[in-house]
Design a protein around this motif. Structure first.
Motif, PDB file in Angstrom:
ATOM      1  N   PRO A  41       6.946   0.212   8.171  1.00  0.00           N
ATOM      2  CA  PRO A  41       5.913   1.165   8.584  1.00  0.00           C
ATOM      3  C   PRO A  41       5.573   2.215   7.520  1.00  0.00           C
ATOM      4  O   PRO A  41       4.450   2.708   7.479  1.00  0.00           O
ATOM      5  N   GLN A  42       6.505   2.565   6.657  1.00  0.00           N
ATOM      6  CA  GLN A  42       6.234   3.557   5.619  1.00  0.00           C
ATOM      7  C   GLN A  42       5.143   3.083   4.651  1.00  0.00           C
ATOM      8  O   GLN A  42       4.528   3.886   3.965  1.00  0.00           O
ATOM      9  N   LEU A  43       4.913   1.773   4.591  1.00  0.00           N
ATOM     10  CA  LEU A  43       3.916   1.234   3.668  1.00  0.00           C
ATOM     11  C   LEU A  43       2.507   1.218   4.241  1.00  0.00           C
ATOM     12  O   LEU A  43       1.542   1.039   3.495  1.00  0.00           O
ATOM     13  N   ASN A  44       2.373   1.423   5.543  1.00  0.00           N
ATOM     14  CA  ASN A  44       1.052   1.334   6.180  1.00  0.00           C
ATOM     15  C   ASN A  44       0.022   2.255   5.550  1.00  0.00           C
ATOM     16  O   ASN A  44      -1.132   1.876   5.371  1.00  0.00           O
ATOM     17  N   ARG A  45       0.432   3.457   5.212  1.00  0.00           N
ATOM     18  CA  ARG A  45      -0.554   4.394   4.657  1.00  0.00           C
ATOM     19  C   ARG A  45      -1.011   4.002   3.257  1.00  0.00           C
ATOM     20  O   ARG A  45      -2.077   4.405   2.815  1.00  0.00           O
ATOM     21  N   PHE A  46      -0.237   3.191   2.561  1.00  0.00           N
ATOM     22  CA  PHE A  46      -0.666   2.677   1.261  1.00  0.00           C
ATOM     23  C   PHE A  46      -1.462   1.387   1.418  1.00  0.00           C
ATOM     24  O   PHE A  46      -2.463   1.187   0.747  1.00  0.00           O
ATOM     25  N   LYS A  47      -1.014   0.536   2.322  1.00  0.00           N
ATOM     26  CA  LYS A  47      -1.706  -0.741   2.546  1.00  0.00           C
ATOM     27  C   LYS A  47      -3.160  -0.549   2.975  1.00  0.00           C
ATOM     28  O   LYS A  47      -4.006  -1.378   2.694  1.00  0.00           O
ATOM     29  N   SER A  48      -3.436   0.538   3.664  1.00  0.00           N
ATOM     30  CA  SER A  48      -4.781   0.763   4.183  1.00  0.00           C
ATOM     31  C   SER A  48      -5.766   1.268   3.124  1.00  0.00           C
ATOM     32  O   SER A  48      -6.958   1.379   3.395  1.00  0.00           O
ATOM     33  N   LEU A  49      -5.290   1.536   1.940  1.00  0.00           N
ATOM     34  CA  LEU A  49      -6.150   2.069   0.870  1.00  0.00           C
ATOM     35  C   LEU A  49      -6.828   0.954   0.085  1.00  0.00           C
ATOM     36  O   LEU A  49      -6.371  -0.187   0.086  1.00  0.00           O
ATOM     37  N   LYS A  50      -7.912   1.300  -0.619  1.00  0.00           N
ATOM     38  CA  LYS A  50      -8.627   0.323  -1.441  1.00  0.00           C
ATOM     39  C   LYS A  50      -7.766  -0.190  -2.579  1.00  0.00           C
ATOM     40  O   LYS A  50      -7.840  -1.366  -2.940  1.00  0.00           O
ATOM     41  N   GLN A  51      -6.963   0.686  -3.169  1.00  0.00           N
ATOM     42  CA  GLN A  51      -6.090   0.317  -4.286  1.00  0.00           C
ATOM     43  C   GLN A  51      -4.654   0.736  -3.980  1.00  0.00           C
ATOM     44  O   GLN A  51      -4.157   1.731  -4.515  1.00  0.00           O
ATOM     45  N   PRO A  52      -3.968  -0.025  -3.127  1.00  0.00           N
ATOM     46  CA  PRO A  52      -2.622   0.391  -2.720  1.00  0.00           C
ATOM     47  C   PRO A  52      -1.628   0.480  -3.883  1.00  0.00           C
ATOM     48  O   PRO A  52      -0.805   1.396  -3.925  1.00  0.00           O
ATOM     49  N   VAL A  53      -1.712  -0.428  -4.837  1.00  0.00           N
ATOM     50  CA  VAL A  53      -0.777  -0.397  -5.964  1.00  0.00           C
ATOM     51  C   VAL A  53      -1.078   0.806  -6.857  1.00  0.00           C
ATOM     52  O   VAL A  53      -0.160   1.498  -7.313  1.00  0.00           O
ATOM     53  N   GLY A  54      -2.349   1.091  -7.086  1.00  0.00           N
ATOM     54  CA  GLY A  54      -2.717   2.269  -7.860  1.00  0.00           C
ATOM     55  C   GLY A  54      -2.253   3.546  -7.187  1.00  0.00           C
ATOM     56  O   GLY A  54      -1.826   4.499  -7.845  1.00  0.00           O
ATOM     57  N   ALA A  55      -2.300   3.566  -5.852  1.00  0.00           N
ATOM     58  CA  ALA A  55      -1.858   4.735  -5.090  1.00  0.00           C
ATOM     59  C   ALA A  55      -0.348   4.904  -5.190  1.00  0.00           C
ATOM     60  O   ALA A  55       0.149   6.026  -5.378  1.00  0.00           O
ATOM     61  N   ILE A  56       0.395   3.810  -5.082  1.00  0.00           N
ATOM     62  CA  ILE A  56       1.857   3.922  -5.174  1.00  0.00           C
ATOM     63  C   ILE A  56       2.261   4.305  -6.594  1.00  0.00           C
ATOM     64  O   ILE A  56       3.231   5.024  -6.808  1.00  0.00           O
ATOM     65  N   ASN A  57       1.481   3.868  -7.584  1.00  0.00           N
ATOM     66  CA  ASN A  57       1.748   4.287  -8.963  1.00  0.00           C
ATOM     67  C   ASN A  57       1.485   5.783  -9.140  1.00  0.00           C
ATOM     68  O   ASN A  57       2.214   6.466  -9.860  1.00  0.00           O
ATOM     69  N   ALA A  58       0.455   6.303  -8.467  1.00  0.00           N
ATOM     70  CA  ALA A  58       0.190   7.745  -8.504  1.00  0.00           C
ATOM     71  C   ALA A  58       1.347   8.507  -7.869  1.00  0.00           C
ATOM     72  O   ALA A  58       1.780   9.549  -8.373  1.00  0.00           O
ATOM     73  N   TYR A  59       1.874   7.971  -6.785  1.00  0.00           N
ATOM     74  CA  TYR A  59       3.024   8.578  -6.111  1.00  0.00           C
ATOM     75  C   TYR A  59       4.239   8.558  -7.035  1.00  0.00           C
ATOM     76  O   TYR A  59       4.947   9.561  -7.173  1.00  0.00           O
ATOM     77  N   LEU A  60       4.475   7.427  -7.680  1.00  0.00           N
ATOM     78  CA  LEU A  60       5.590   7.318  -8.629  1.00  0.00           C
ATOM     79  C   LEU A  60       5.441   8.311  -9.779  1.00  0.00           C
ATOM     80  O   LEU A  60       6.437   8.869 -10.255  1.00  0.00           O
ATOM     81  N   THR A  61       4.220   8.533 -10.227  1.00  0.00           N
ATOM     82  CA  THR A  61       3.979   9.487 -11.313  1.00  0.00           C
ATOM     83  C   THR A  61       4.418  10.889 -10.909  1.00  0.00           C
ATOM     84  O   THR A  61       5.036  11.612 -11.698  1.00  0.00           O
ATOM     85  N   ILE A  62       4.145  11.260  -9.684  1.00  0.00           N
ATOM     86  CA  ILE A  62       4.538  12.580  -9.190  1.00  0.00           C
ATOM     87  C   ILE A  62       6.057  12.692  -9.131  1.00  0.00           C
ATOM     88  O   ILE A  62       6.630  13.716  -9.516  1.00  0.00           O
ATOM     89  N   ILE A  63       6.705  11.644  -8.677  1.00  0.00           N
ATOM     90  CA  ILE A  63       8.173  11.642  -8.645  1.00  0.00           C
ATOM     91  C   ILE A  63       8.719  11.755 -10.066  1.00  0.00           C
ATOM     92  O   ILE A  63       9.648  12.520 -10.338  1.00  0.00           O
ATOM     93  N   TYR A  64       8.133  10.978 -10.966  1.00  0.00           N
ATOM     94  CA  TYR A  64       8.569  10.989 -12.352  1.00  0.00           C
ATOM     95  C   TYR A  64       8.439  12.395 -12.964  1.00  0.00           C
ATOM     96  O   TYR A  64       9.347  12.876 -13.651  1.00  0.00           O
ATOM     97  N   GLU A  65       7.323  13.055 -12.709  1.00  0.00           N
ATOM     98  CA  GLU A  65       7.104  14.404 -13.241  1.00  0.00           C
ATOM     99  C   GLU A  65       8.151  15.386 -12.723  1.00  0.00           C
ATOM    100  O   GLU A  65       8.665  16.226 -13.473  1.00  0.00           O
ATOM    101  N   GLU A  66       8.475  15.296 -11.442  1.00  0.00           N
ATOM    102  CA  GLU A  66       9.509  16.160 -10.870  1.00  0.00           C
ATOM    103  C   GLU A  66      10.870  15.846 -11.493  1.00  0.00           C
ATOM    104  O   GLU A  66      11.633  16.751 -11.833  1.00  0.00           O
ATOM    105  N   ALA A  67      11.168  14.572 -11.639  1.00  0.00           N
ATOM    106  CA  ALA A  67      12.442  14.161 -12.248  1.00  0.00           C
ATOM    107  C   ALA A  67      12.538  14.689 -13.680  1.00  0.00           C
ATOM    108  O   ALA A  67      13.586  15.201 -14.096  1.00  0.00           O
TER     109      ALA A  67
END
Length: 142
Positions: A41-67
């Motif tokens: 279920p945690q993936l539903n909000r990404f799956k519903s987007l036009k570019q789900p992989v691009g969105a998850i990469n944007a999310y990863l970028t934010i995590i990376y910046e914090e790290a």
């Protein structure tokens, strides 16, 4: 799998590492590179987007910046091309639910961080998300 809507600054070291790993797993699911977790279920909000992989990469970028700001060494090469304009809505009730959930985890594994956050008034959201009125999201498992 927990893909937090909260700003990653609230996470302790274990939470940050777990978020990085779980989000990489989510990315593999969205890319069709694994058979497990396809219907998480945690993936539903990404799956519903036009570019789900691009969105998850944007999310990863934010995590990376914090790290990076904490001196952690996460592998940036694991992040693909990110969608620059992606915004995902998250209901206010979901944000509060996640914060309470995190506090319960921190109370056990990082009492110092728990004390620091337990009286936090305004909860900052991950910048990928836009807070909208509402309760806990339908996809959340309570």
């Amino acid at each position: 799998m927990r893909i937090w809507s909260l700003h990653p600054k609230y996470l302790d070291a274990k939470g940050m590492v777990a978020l990085w790993r779980e989000t990489l797993l989510a990315k593999h699911v969205l890319e069709g590179r694994t058979v497990g977790y396809k219907n998480h279920p945690q993936l539903n909000r990404f799956k519903s987007l036009k570019q789900p992989v691009g969105a998850i990469n944007a999310y990863l970028t934010i995590i990376y910046e914090e790290a990076l700001s904490r001196g952690y060494r996460f592998d940036q090469t694991k992040i693909g091309r990110a969608s620059s304009k992606v915004r995902i809505t998250v209901q206010e009730g979901q944000l509060h639910y996640e914060f309470r959930h995190l506090l319960k985890k921190l109370e056990i594994r990082d009492p110092g961080k728990f004390k620091q956050l337990q009286h936090c008034g305004d909860i900052e959201v991950n910048r990928l998300f836009e807070v909208v009125p509402g309760d806990i999201e339908d996809w959340e498992i309570i």
